[in-house]
Scaffold this motif. Sequence first.
Motif, PDB file in Angstrom:
ATOM      1  N   UNK A 113       0.805  -1.211   0.000  1.00 41.41           N
ATOM      2  CA  UNK A 113       0.000   0.000   0.000  1.00 41.41           C
ATOM      3  C   UNK A 113       0.841   1.266   0.000  1.00 41.41           C
ATOM      4  N   UNK A 114       2.118   1.162   0.309  1.00 39.34           N
ATOM      5  CA  UNK A 114       2.857   2.410   0.447  1.00 39.34           C
ATOM      6  C   UNK A 114       3.640   2.785  -0.806  1.00 39.34           C
ATOM      7  N   UNK A 115       3.462   2.022  -1.875  1.00 41.29           N
ATOM      8  CA  UNK A 115       4.017   2.465  -3.154  1.00 41.29           C
ATOM      9  C   UNK A 115       2.874   2.975  -4.018  1.00 41.29           C
ATOM     10  N   UNK A 116       3.136   4.043  -4.728  1.00 39.22           N
ATOM     11  CA  UNK A 116       2.103   4.614  -5.591  1.00 39.22           C
ATOM     12  C   UNK A 116       1.838   3.679  -6.774  1.00 39.22           C
ATOM     13  N   UNK A 117       0.590   3.183  -6.890  1.00 40.97           N
ATOM     14  CA  UNK A 117       0.326   2.148  -7.901  1.00 40.97           C
ATOM     15  C   UNK A 117       0.466   2.605  -9.342  1.00 40.97           C
ATOM     16  N   UNK A 118       0.394   3.903  -9.602  1.00 36.50           N
ATOM     17  CA  UNK A 118       0.449   4.320 -11.002  1.00 36.50           C
ATOM     18  C   UNK A 118       1.793   4.934 -11.388  1.00 36.50           C
ATOM     19  N   UNK A 119       2.813   4.780 -10.541  1.00 38.40           N
ATOM     20  CA  UNK A 119       4.140   5.285 -10.900  1.00 38.40           C
ATOM     21  C   UNK A 119       5.112   4.121 -10.886  1.00 38.40           C
ATOM     22  N   UNK A 124       9.621   6.571  -8.646  1.00 42.10           N
ATOM     23  CA  UNK A 124       9.378   6.892  -7.239  1.00 42.10           C
ATOM     24  C   UNK A 124      10.685   7.047  -6.472  1.00 42.10           C
ATOM     25  N   UNK A 176      11.219  -0.074  -1.485  1.00 43.54           N
ATOM     26  CA  UNK A 176      10.869   0.949  -0.492  1.00 43.54           C
ATOM     27  C   UNK A 176      12.112   1.342   0.308  1.00 43.54           C
TER      28      UNK A 176
ATOM     29  N   UNK C 254       8.972  10.891   2.124  1.00 46.22           N
ATOM     30  CA  UNK C 254      10.075  11.181   1.218  1.00 46.22           C
ATOM     31  C   UNK C 254      10.414  12.660   1.207  1.00 46.22           C
ATOM     32  N   UNK C 344      -2.083   1.189 -14.648  1.00 43.59           N
ATOM     33  CA  UNK C 344      -1.193   0.097 -15.062  1.00 43.59           C
ATOM     34  C   UNK C 344      -1.681  -1.253 -14.559  1.00 43.59           C
TER      35      UNK C 344
END
Lengths: 290, 312, 349
Positions: A113-119, A124, A176, C254, C344
Amino acid sequence: MNAPPHLPSRSPYDPMLVVEDLRVSFPRRGGGRTEAVRGVSFTLGRERLGIVGESGSGKSQTGRAILGLTAPEGRVSARRLMFNGVDLMHCTPRERRLLRGGRIAMVLQDPKYSLNPVMTIGDQIVETLRAHTRMSFSEARTRAMAALESVQIDDPKRVYTLYPHEVSGGMGQRAMIAMMLIANPDLLIADEPTSALDVTVQLQVLAVLDALVVERGMGLIFISHDLRLVSTFCDRILVMYAGQVVEEVSAGRLADAKHPYTRGLLNCVPKLGASVHPLPTLDRLPEWAL
Amino acid sequence: MTANATRNGAVPGETLRDWLISDRPRSRRQASVGRAYRAWRGFSSNRLAMLGLVIVVGLVLVAIFANLLSPYSPYIGDLRTTRLLPPSPAHWFGTDDQGRDILSRIIQGSRITLFVVVLVAILAAPIGLAVGTVAGYSGGLIDAALMRITDIFLAFPRLILALAFVAALGPGIENAVLAIAITSWPPYARIARAETLTIRQTDYIAAVQLIGASPWRIVLRHIMPLCVASVIVRVTLDMAGIILTAAGLGFLGLGAQPPMPEWGAMIANGRLYVLDQWWVAAAPGAAIFVVSLAFNLLGDGLRDALDPRAAK
Amino acid sequence: MSTGGRGDVRLLRASNALGRFLVVILLTYLGLLAVTFFIGRVIPIDPVLAIVGDRAPEHVIARVREELGLNKPLWEQFYIYVSKVLQGDFGRSVLTSNPVMQDIRRTFPATLELATLGIIIGAGIGVPLGVWAAVRRGRLVDQIIRIVGLVGYSVPIFWLGLMALVVFYARLGWVGGPGRIDVVYEYTLVPVTGLLLLDTARAGEWEAFANALSHLILPASLLGYFALAYISRMTRSFMLNELAQEYVVAARAKGLSESRIIWRHALRNAMVPLVTVIALSYAGLLEGSVLTETVFSWPGLGLYITNSLQNADMNAVLGGTIIVGSIFIGLNLLSDLLYTLLDPRTRTR
Ligand SMILES: Nc1ncnc2c1ncn2[C@@H]1O[C@H](COP(=O)(O)OP(=O)(O)OP(=O)(O)O)[C@@H](O)[C@H]1O
Ligand SMILES: [Mg+2]
């Protein structure tokens, strides 16, 4: 864009991080507030500090409060919250933002959940770098590849172009970590950074973190459920229960832990040769939570 | 207010409010009354929603007492003396080209608006409910076919389709209602099906099946009643759209026919004079706006109160 | 797995999904034709009487019935109807005595121009407003934006158009009145695309361009407001959902700036469902043109349909309905394709 110039540089004698009486509370539905963290105090030098405790004991909220990432409805208070001589409680939001990612970083608990799904993963990682240093895109790209490689990803070129849903949980977790380490922070808060990794990769990633502590003098707060892992990897251990630190022990002296909750946790760690019957259970006495 | 001693399981010293908001209801009735009370508290603390409710109740009262409230006849005006008069103390909203008092026409028109809204709800909600529950309960081929049809209807341009229906059926308020109803049931079918799918899994339905109830009986007596609440919320949310569509049909001359004081048709009439006598069109449009705004506020408030997840 | 192999798998999956989707579209289209056929042939009391009048002698009625193919079984009539429609043959308009398709071709560009500018205004303002409302949730701006939206979908658009005409055209004289362009320019213009803004700009006739724009701006703004109401509300709710996600916390960790987090991270994710909302709003504007065009005497498809309705010119009404319906279905298809492009996750599923 490094840390703001007026912030004092760190002296080797002060502890890097001082936390005194940290409290985090959230509004409860129907009025009143619940305290997720209730007066946590500790200091941290260039060392590996482990935080263990059961689910919901306030480990993640402690880490988030240090970075200033508590959800907007939450309230944070502390008698003292100092990072390298900077009073975090009295920083402007902008000063805190510049510290985040650059000098204090946090690996979040759930890579899914902590990675942006569309990038893409690569974008990132590059983004963290470019938020903190002036650097050309191609240079940032090279650094990102190197960062991926340093967390034991075999094919960084490919992973760089993948979207989060295309990588495994363990690979996401390592991406991450790479994303958070790439700007060379002084302090890393790692919230269960190895929970999705198999044992061999886990050891490799721990070695990477370890090297950063030893060689660069990075401070590390290592949050985990896994008392055995923490006791072998960390220098000191905080045991949390219901939002409080119930015990602080150095890793070597874990066997001497006094608090009954810690002893209970220790008993749950299976030992070779010992009988596991009856299965140990944890006592939770209401007075511990006072 | 202290607890009534006859109330089942009342604890001495407990107020009615405590009893209502208790975390530990002691009976099924207390639980459901308590739930309704909490929903009502959520709803009534929402000032905009309350405003919507007040206006809707006001509309109903005006429609009921239209004859008493109208200062003049809505149908007959004096062509010599009261034609196209601007708003004044005698005619608050002015008069139209036939010399009729616009306020009186708007008051009478509230009946038509209410008639349309209620009738569309009565026609469309049961169609949607029937299609949705039957599809959800039977599953398989019937489900697939019914939902395909629903989706096809959902992909249609509703207003234009309603126009085409009315054009074919002939202009008139009843046909307008029919056309709107025919084009507005699909969302209700979707909702009813989703509810049915969850209800079908319950032990309660399994028990009824064990007794040997026929599928029709189960759908009619046991599933449909449980789906009604969520369909009603959705219908309330759609009311404003229904009012606007009906007014649009009236405006195009396809809804209520003259001399009926339908608000959309009144705007169409006022359009002829709009550059010089703007009030003829202004007042009925403002009436439509206020009523559909009220239904929107009411619908939003109902949804927020009944579904806390949507409140955010 | 080599990169080439991956690509092939993706392509295969995408084409499978597309195939399934085309079947759905085809079914929907067939449904649309069935409904219009039903309206046109089955509902009216008797189409023959509508043509020859109810006092025609018996043998005339029988002949017309045969000419119209009404003595054939219903399914055969439907088959003939479908094959005609697919060839673009909607019959002749009673009102203009042109083939309906020709009338539609003439009127459609006006509607397209109006609705397109409308959706540009609606999405261009509605999306930022929705984002702003979500970011400042519960504050005053959020309330104001909510009210602006509520008013937008509670107000009868044809009435708002009338009132706006009174204020901005009759009283203030800021905009051009009804119609697409002043009569003086109407005959000097060579229609190429039928979109007046494009045609005048291509010819370099800037005076005519300004005049066309002054006529267009009011109805387009109204349609834009109508779309904005829905788009801003949906944007707000999608954004609230995204801003609560864990990846937003990660982006903050970040050290990214708030604006980058909002626009680059959260909105980029919210765009995935928003595209559907915008496409459907666009379709709604094309349909809503029926009312707006009447108010503004805008010579587009909407006005054509309304005029035909009032004269019971069923061929024209049904032709217009089928065209608008086809656009609806087409926009549905388009929004699904865009969805796949933007997310995606759906590409490899
Ligand atoms: N936004 C919030 N609103 C209300 N309560 C919250 C919120 N976020 C966290 N909490 C509460 O704070 C407490 C501590 O949560 P925290 O995430 O720190 O636990 P944890 O020790 O990290 O658990 P785990 O091992 O499962 O990750 C929990 O009881 C949780 O319910
Ligand atoms: Mg946690």
